[in-house]
Design a protein around this motif. Structure first.
Motif, PDB file in Angstrom:
ATOM      1  N   GLU A  79      -6.078   5.810 -14.711  1.00  0.00           N
ATOM      2  CA  GLU A  79      -4.657   5.836 -14.394  1.00  0.00           C
ATOM      3  C   GLU A  79      -4.377   6.425 -13.019  1.00  0.00           C
ATOM      4  N   CYS A  80      -5.269   7.274 -12.524  1.00  0.00           N
ATOM      5  CA  CYS A  80      -5.046   7.886 -11.215  1.00  0.00           C
ATOM      6  C   CYS A  80      -4.919   6.810 -10.126  1.00  0.00           C
ATOM      7  N   ALA A  81      -5.857   5.880 -10.130  1.00  0.00           N
ATOM      8  CA  ALA A  81      -5.854   4.841  -9.098  1.00  0.00           C
ATOM      9  C   ALA A  81      -4.673   3.889  -9.266  1.00  0.00           C
ATOM     10  N   THR A  82      -4.383   3.499 -10.509  1.00  0.00           N
ATOM     11  CA  THR A  82      -3.286   2.550 -10.696  1.00  0.00           C
ATOM     12  C   THR A  82      -1.935   3.182 -10.411  1.00  0.00           C
ATOM     13  N   ALA A  83      -1.768   4.463 -10.748  1.00  0.00           N
ATOM     14  CA  ALA A  83      -0.500   5.132 -10.449  1.00  0.00           C
ATOM     15  C   ALA A  83      -0.313   5.274  -8.951  1.00  0.00           C
ATOM     16  N   GLU A  84      -1.382   5.625  -8.247  1.00  0.00           N
ATOM     17  CA  GLU A  84      -1.274   5.768  -6.799  1.00  0.00           C
ATOM     18  C   GLU A  84      -0.987   4.426  -6.134  1.00  0.00           C
ATOM     19  N   GLU A  85      -1.614   3.374  -6.647  1.00  0.00           N
ATOM     20  CA  GLU A  85      -1.359   2.039  -6.104  1.00  0.00           C
ATOM     21  C   GLU A  85       0.096   1.633  -6.325  1.00  0.00           C
ATOM     22  N   ALA A  86       0.639   1.968  -7.491  1.00  0.00           N
ATOM     23  CA  ALA A  86       2.040   1.643  -7.779  1.00  0.00           C
ATOM     24  C   ALA A  86       2.984   2.387  -6.845  1.00  0.00           C
ATOM     25  N   ILE A  87       2.679   3.659  -6.579  1.00  0.00           N
ATOM     26  CA  ILE A  87       3.522   4.434  -5.657  1.00  0.00           C
ATOM     27  C   ILE A  87       3.488   3.822  -4.267  1.00  0.00           C
ATOM     28  N   ILE A  88       2.310   3.418  -3.838  1.00  0.00           N
ATOM     29  CA  ILE A  88       2.187   2.787  -2.515  1.00  0.00           C
ATOM     30  C   ILE A  88       3.005   1.505  -2.462  1.00  0.00           C
ATOM     31  N   LYS A  89       2.940   0.693  -3.522  1.00  0.00           N
ATOM     32  CA  LYS A  89       3.705  -0.564  -3.543  1.00  0.00           C
ATOM     33  C   LYS A  89       5.204  -0.308  -3.517  1.00  0.00           C
ATOM     34  N   VAL A  90       5.672   0.652  -4.317  1.00  0.00           N
ATOM     35  CA  VAL A  90       7.109   0.935  -4.365  1.00  0.00           C
ATOM     36  C   VAL A  90       7.592   1.489  -3.035  1.00  0.00           C
ATOM     37  N   ASP A  91       6.814   2.405  -2.439  1.00  0.00           N
ATOM     38  CA  ASP A  91       7.190   2.959  -1.135  1.00  0.00           C
ATOM     39  C   ASP A  91       7.229   1.877  -0.061  1.00  0.00           C
ATOM     40  N   ALA A  92       6.254   0.972  -0.093  1.00  0.00           N
ATOM     41  CA  ALA A  92       6.236  -0.116   0.889  1.00  0.00           C
ATOM     42  C   ALA A  92       7.433  -1.035   0.708  1.00  0.00           C
ATOM     43  N   ALA A  93       7.795  -1.320  -0.538  1.00  0.00           N
ATOM     44  CA  ALA A  93       8.956  -2.176  -0.800  1.00  0.00           C
ATOM     45  C   ALA A  93      10.244  -1.507  -0.318  1.00  0.00           C
ATOM     46  N   GLU A  94      10.345  -0.194  -0.542  1.00  0.00           N
ATOM     47  CA  GLU A  94      11.542   0.528  -0.072  1.00  0.00           C
ATOM     48  C   GLU A  94      11.611   0.545   1.451  1.00  0.00           C
ATOM     49  N   ARG A  95      10.474   0.767   2.109  1.00  0.00           N
ATOM     50  CA  ARG A  95      10.474   0.758   3.586  1.00  0.00           C
ATOM     51  C   ARG A  95      10.842  -0.616   4.125  1.00  0.00           C
ATOM     52  N   THR A  96      10.313  -1.660   3.499  1.00  0.00           N
ATOM     53  CA  THR A  96      10.638  -3.021   3.931  1.00  0.00           C
ATOM     54  C   THR A  96      12.118  -3.297   3.746  1.00  0.00           C
ATOM     55  N   LYS A  97      12.655  -2.850   2.621  1.00  0.00           N
ATOM     56  CA  LYS A  97      14.087  -3.060   2.349  1.00  0.00           C
ATOM     57  C   LYS A  97      14.957  -2.342   3.373  1.00  0.00           C
ATOM     58  N   ARG A  98      14.568  -1.102   3.715  1.00  0.00           N
ATOM     59  CA  ARG A  98      15.332  -0.366   4.727  1.00  0.00           C
ATOM     60  C   ARG A  98      15.207  -1.003   6.109  1.00  0.00           C
TER      61      ARG A  98
END
Length: 102
Positions: A79-98
């Motif tokens: 879960e450590c790797a998948t949770a970190e990957e999810a955070i990276i994806k969400v942060d990237a989506a938010e940055r792209t949206k901004r």
């Protein structure tokens, strides 16, 4: 003449070696034993599988808690790797949206 004899001897030696290898294979490499069939106990709980990236993308707060736990050492596993990957994806989506202003 000497070269022909050498080639013939080499070919005969290889043929004898290969034939000996095939003949001795059962002795050299014994047959594999069948693994015993193990049935899980109906009382034992099923092993929990690591949640996927999609779950953590949908539950980003849980992903952040898991990553914090991984850094502390209280959470281990896949879960450590998948949770970190999810955070990276969400942060990237938010940055792209901004960036795009959407």
């Amino acid at each position: 003449m000497l070269q022909t004899k050498t080639i013939i001897i080499a070919v005969i030696t290889l043929v004898i070696g290969f034939a000996g290898g095939f003949a001795l294979r059962p002795v050299i490499a014994p047959t594999q034993q069948l693994a015993a069939v193990v049935r899980p106990s109906p009382i034992a709980p099923a092993a929990s599988e690591a949640r996927g990236t999609q779950y953590f993308v949908a539950h980003i707060d849980e992903a952040r808690r898991v990553v914090d736990g991984c850094r502390d050492g209280s959470v281990r596993g896949g879960e450590c790797a998948t949770a970190e990957e999810a955070i990276i994806k969400v942060d990237a989506a938010e940055r792209t949206k901004r960036f795009l202003g959407n």
